[in-house]
Enzyme design. Structure first.
Site, short mmCIF file in Angstrom:
data_model
loop_
_atom_site.label_atom_id
_atom_site.label_comp_id
_atom_site.label_asym_id
_atom_site.label_seq_id
_atom_site.Cartn_x
_atom_site.Cartn_y
_atom_site.Cartn_z
N SER A 146 1.04 -1.14 0.14
CA SER A 146 0.11 -0.07 -0.12
C SER A 146 0.98 1.19 -0.08
O SER A 146 2.06 1.07 0.50
CB SER A 146 -0.86 -0.10 1.17
N TYR A 160 -1.45 -0.57 10.13
CA TYR A 160 -1.90 -0.76 9.00
C TYR A 160 -0.65 -0.71 8.02
O TYR A 160 -0.21 -1.37 7.35
CB TYR A 160 -3.00 -0.36 8.34
P1 NAP Z 1 -11.89 -5.29 0.32
O1 NAP Z 1 -12.61 -4.73 -0.95
O2 NAP Z 1 -12.09 -5.43 1.59
O3 NAP Z 1 -11.81 -6.67 -0.15
C1 NAP Z 1 -11.12 -7.62 0.88
C2 NAP Z 1 -11.25 -9.06 0.36
O4 NAP Z 1 -10.39 -9.90 1.13
C3 NAP Z 1 -12.42 -9.77 0.11
O5 NAP Z 1 -12.61 -10.86 -0.87
C4 NAP Z 1 -12.21 -10.68 1.60
O6 NAP Z 1 -13.19 -11.46 1.80
C5 NAP Z 1 -10.90 -10.72 1.76
N1 NAP Z 1 -10.46 -11.10 3.06
C6 NAP Z 1 -10.45 -10.35 4.14
N2 NAP Z 1 -9.78 -10.96 5.29
C7 NAP Z 1 -9.50 -12.21 5.00
C8 NAP Z 1 -8.71 -13.23 5.58
N3 NAP Z 1 -8.43 -13.22 6.59
N4 NAP Z 1 -8.62 -14.28 4.74
C9 NAP Z 1 -8.92 -14.29 3.46
N5 NAP Z 1 -9.64 -13.43 2.78
C10 NAP Z 1 -9.87 -12.35 3.44
O7 NAP Z 1 -10.22 -5.13 0.04
P2 NAP Z 1 -9.51 -4.11 -1.16
O8 NAP Z 1 -9.58 -2.53 -1.03
O9 NAP Z 1 -9.75 -4.82 -2.63
O10 NAP Z 1 -8.07 -4.65 -0.54
C11 NAP Z 1 -7.12 -5.43 -1.17
C12 NAP Z 1 -5.56 -5.46 -0.92
O11 NAP Z 1 -5.46 -4.05 -1.26
C13 NAP Z 1 -5.49 -5.28 0.63
O12 NAP Z 1 -4.30 -6.11 1.06
C14 NAP Z 1 -5.31 -3.95 1.03
O13 NAP Z 1 -4.60 -3.63 2.24
C15 NAP Z 1 -4.65 -3.44 -0.14
N6 NAP Z 1 -4.97 -2.05 -0.47
C16 NAP Z 1 -6.12 -1.51 -0.85
C17 NAP Z 1 -6.20 -0.22 -0.98
C18 NAP Z 1 -7.64 0.31 -1.26
O14 NAP Z 1 -7.63 1.72 -1.19
N7 NAP Z 1 -8.66 -0.35 -1.40
C19 NAP Z 1 -5.15 0.77 -0.97
C20 NAP Z 1 -3.84 0.19 -0.73
C21 NAP Z 1 -3.70 -1.21 -0.45
P3 NAP Z 1 -14.87 -11.71 2.12
O15 NAP Z 1 -15.75 -11.01 1.38
O16 NAP Z 1 -15.22 -13.12 2.56
O17 NAP Z 1 -14.62 -10.72 3.58
#
Ligand code: NAP
Length: 251
Positions: A146, A160
């Site tokens: 991130s 985080y």
């Molecule tokens: P999201 O929309 O909240 O989706 C999270 C996904 O991860 C869902 O499929 C969820 O499954 C799954 N998940 C959560 N906890 C888990 C666990 N313990 N074991 C297995 N699966 C799990 O997240 P996102 O925004 O797409 O983020 C994805 C990645 O990108 C993360 O690592 C996040 O830190 C990183 N990131 C995101 C952003 C942003 O702005 N969105 C920015 C920087 C980095 P369920 O549906 O079953 O809960």
């Protein structure tokens, strides 16, 4: 960047950035294993969408922060696909906005268990299957870091940010450890991306509130991150390992 018949596992592949990776990958010809933690409906809906488009996908439940779940997830993928060509360490969580002087040990344990230990355990299982040293045929791993790893997220969630700093260092170290074993390891650092993760941390209005602080003056789309992930996974990135690509609109 087509990959006909190649196999891919994406943790947290059912929603957000992971789902965008699964969609693009299926379109490129990957056979996709979609991991999720609890929301089975979201995972099965994505599987159905990919199948309707002529792709191959299945959903596999498992908490990446639980070693037994990680082992069983990879074994399920072994049975279904036979071998693993590509792995995306995407599952990750945030938590409520808080200062460091307010953090509990329970919150830190959950954050590090899922974001750091889970990612390392999953990468371990991927390397055990991919490394030529272990009889594998090589492969490619992409970790989700991130922009927070560089910014520190003061007043919001330094824990985080620190977990993502660990992902950066892990990416560099693992990449060098297995570089001569046919396995490439890279990462992406997304900025503010429009997914449900912000609401899950109790800040549904976060994207709108900080959009203007991004040099491009807009949030990113999950697909924009997924394109970088797909390139890093692909043979077109064959000499790229230990790289961390910022996908953050200049943030
Ligand atoms: P999201 O929309 O909240 O989706 C999270 C996904 O991860 C869902 O499929 C969820 O499954 C799954 N998940 C959560 N906890 C888990 C666990 N313990 N074991 C297995 N699966 C799990 O997240 P996102 O925004 O797409 O983020 C994805 C990645 O990108 C993360 O690592 C996040 O830190 C990183 N990131 C995101 C952003 C942003 O702005 N969105 C920015 C920087 C980095 P369920 O549906 O079953 O809960």
């Amino acid at each position: 960047m087509t990959a006909p018949g190649k196999t891919l596992l994406v943790t947290g592949g059912s929603r957000g950035i992971g789902a965008a990776v699964c969609r693009l990958a299926a379109g490129a010809g990957y056979r996709v294993a979609i991991n999720y933690a609890s929301n089975q409906e979201a995972a099965e809906t994505l599987v159905a969408e990919i199948k309707a488009g002529g792709g191959e996908a299945f959903a596999v439940k498992g908490d990446v922060g639980d070693e037994a779940n990680v082992l069983s997830m990879f074994e399920t993928v072994d049975k279904r696909f036979g071998s693993l060509d590509a792995f995306v360490n995407n599952a990750g969580v945030v938590d409520a906005k808080a200062r460091v002087d307010e953090l509990s040990a329970a919150r830190l344990e959950r954050m590090m268990r899922i974001n750091v230990i889970g990612s390392i355990l999953c990468a371990r299982e991927a390397v055990r299957r991919m490394s030529t040293l272990r009889g594998g045929k090589g492969g490619s791993i992409v970790n989700l870091s991130s922009a927070a790893a560089l910014l520190g997220s003061p007043g919001e969630y330094v824990d985080y940010a620190a977990s993502k700093g660990a992902i950066d260092t892990f990416t560099l170290g693992l990449a060098r450890e297995v570089a001569n074993e046919g396995v490439r390891v890279n990462a992406v650092r997304p900025g503010i991306i429009d997914t449900e993760i912000h609401a899950s941390g109790g800040q549904p209005g976060r994207v709108a509130a900080i959009r203007d602080s991004v040099p491009m003056k807009r949030e990113g789309k999950a697909e924009e991150v997924a394109h970088a992930v797909l390139w890093l996974l692909s043979d077109e990135a064959s000499y790229t390992t230990g790289s961390i690509v910022n996908v953050s609109g200049g943030r």
